[in-house]
Design a protein around this motif. Structure first.
Motif, PDB file in Angstrom:
ATOM      1  N   ILE A  13       2.664   6.790   7.327  1.00 48.48           N
ATOM      2  CA  ILE A  13       2.778   7.729   6.198  1.00 48.48           C
ATOM      3  C   ILE A  13       2.941   9.155   6.716  1.00 48.48           C
ATOM      4  CG2 ILE A  13       1.480   8.779   4.310  1.00 48.48           C
ATOM      5  CD1 ILE A  13       2.682   6.158   3.510  1.00 48.48           C
ATOM      6  N   ASP A  28      -4.337  11.085   4.649  1.00 47.89           N
ATOM      7  CA  ASP A  28      -4.224   9.646   4.445  1.00 47.89           C
ATOM      8  C   ASP A  28      -5.533   8.936   4.749  1.00 47.89           C
ATOM      9  OD1 ASP A  28      -2.913   6.681   5.256  1.00 47.89           O
ATOM     10  OD2 ASP A  28      -2.030   7.782   3.583  1.00 47.89           O
ATOM     11  N   THR A  31      -1.504  12.472  -4.951  1.00 51.32           N
ATOM     12  CA  THR A  31      -0.049  12.405  -5.001  1.00 51.32           C
ATOM     13  C   THR A  31       0.582  13.711  -4.530  1.00 51.32           C
ATOM     14  OG1 THR A  31      -0.172  10.834  -6.813  1.00 51.32           O
ATOM     15  CG2 THR A  31       1.906  11.966  -6.554  1.00 51.32           C
ATOM     16  N   ASN A  47       0.828  -1.211   0.000  1.00 45.98           N
ATOM     17  CA  ASN A  47       0.000   0.000   0.000  1.00 45.98           C
ATOM     18  C   ASN A  47       0.862   1.260   0.000  1.00 45.98           C
ATOM     19  OD1 ASN A  47      -2.366  -1.464  -0.015  1.00 45.98           O
ATOM     20  ND2 ASN A  47      -2.755  -1.231   2.167  1.00 45.98           N
ATOM     21  N   ARG A  81       1.045   4.216  -3.170  1.00 47.54           N
ATOM     22  CA  ARG A  81       0.481   5.544  -2.911  1.00 47.54           C
ATOM     23  C   ARG A  81       1.019   6.663  -3.790  1.00 47.54           C
ATOM     24  NH1 ARG A  81      -1.855   5.502   2.860  1.00 47.54           N
ATOM     25  NH2 ARG A  81      -1.955   3.285   3.137  1.00 47.54           N
ATOM     26  N   TYR A  96      -7.510   9.453   1.652  1.00 49.97           N
ATOM     27  CA  TYR A  96      -6.962   8.579   0.608  1.00 49.97           C
ATOM     28  C   TYR A  96      -7.431   7.139   0.807  1.00 49.97           C
ATOM     29  CZ  TYR A  96      -3.620   5.673  -1.893  1.00 49.97           C
ATOM     30  OH  TYR A  96      -3.057   4.733  -2.712  1.00 49.97           O
ATOM     31  N   GLN A  97      -7.308   6.633   2.036  1.00 52.27           N
ATOM     32  CA  GLN A  97      -7.693   5.247   2.289  1.00 52.27           C
ATOM     33  C   GLN A  97      -9.175   5.013   2.037  1.00 52.27           C
ATOM     34  OE1 GLN A  97      -6.332   3.372   5.911  1.00 52.27           O
ATOM     35  NE2 GLN A  97      -4.398   4.509   5.855  1.00 52.27           N
TER      36      GLN A  97
END
Length: 168
Positions: free
Chosen positions: A135, A116, A54, A44, A48, A119-120
């Motif tokens: 992260i 994050d 990004t 993972n 990313r 994002y997840q």
């Protein structure tokens, strides 16, 4: 740095530190600690930078570099030793120096945790709390810790050069 920190900055640092610790513990409790969990975690993490959001791989280290610049110059003016070297080699000063770093990067770490989590939820359709914490630390605290010392050395060289009258 800690002597100049406001109560709000100190509270944010505590919040960031406790939240990172809680997320790592929650990740271990919810998803366990096994080779398959570590494989998923690293896969993972590797995936990313090429996925959505990004920009955070540029934004967070840039913010950390700015914080390192500010604190590194302050260290040079105060004649303090380099941050990372002191943190690793001097047990008596380690806690204080790491506290300074956490205070300086707390907002960046909290921003990283929020980004994050988003994002997840979008990409992974799941929440891996330990990954979010890792992260956030890798993108915020690690660049700060790596850059603050070299910035302090450059600033000290620059200050010495300009104060001796041999500047450009």
């Amino acid at each position: 740095m800690t002597e100049n920190a406001s109560k709000t900055q100190i509270r944010l640092a505590w919040l960031a530190g406790l939240l990172v610790l809680a997320l790592i513990i929650a990740g271990g409790v919810w998803h366990g600690i096994s080779p398959s969990v570590f494989r998923r975690l690293w896969q993972n993490i590797i995936d990313r930078p090429g996925g959505p959001m990004t920009f955070r791989f540029i934004l967070q280290p840039t913010m950390a570099a700015i914080a390192a610049l500010r604190d590194g110059v302050r260290d040079a003016r105060a004649g303090r030793p380099p941050f990372l070297w002191t943190s690793l080699s001097n047990r008596a000063k380690r806690g204080g120096r790491l506290r300074e770093g956490l205070i300086s990067t707390a907002r960046i770490i909290l921003l990283g945790l929020v980004m994050d989590t988003i994002y997840q939820s979008i990409v992974l359709k799941a929440f891996y709390p330990a990954e979010a914490a890792i992260i956030a630390i890798v993108l915020a605290f690690v660049p700060y810790a790596l850059l603050r010392g070299p910035i302090e050395r450059i600033a000290r060289w620059w200050l010495d050069k300009t104060q001796s009258g041999k500047g450009w």
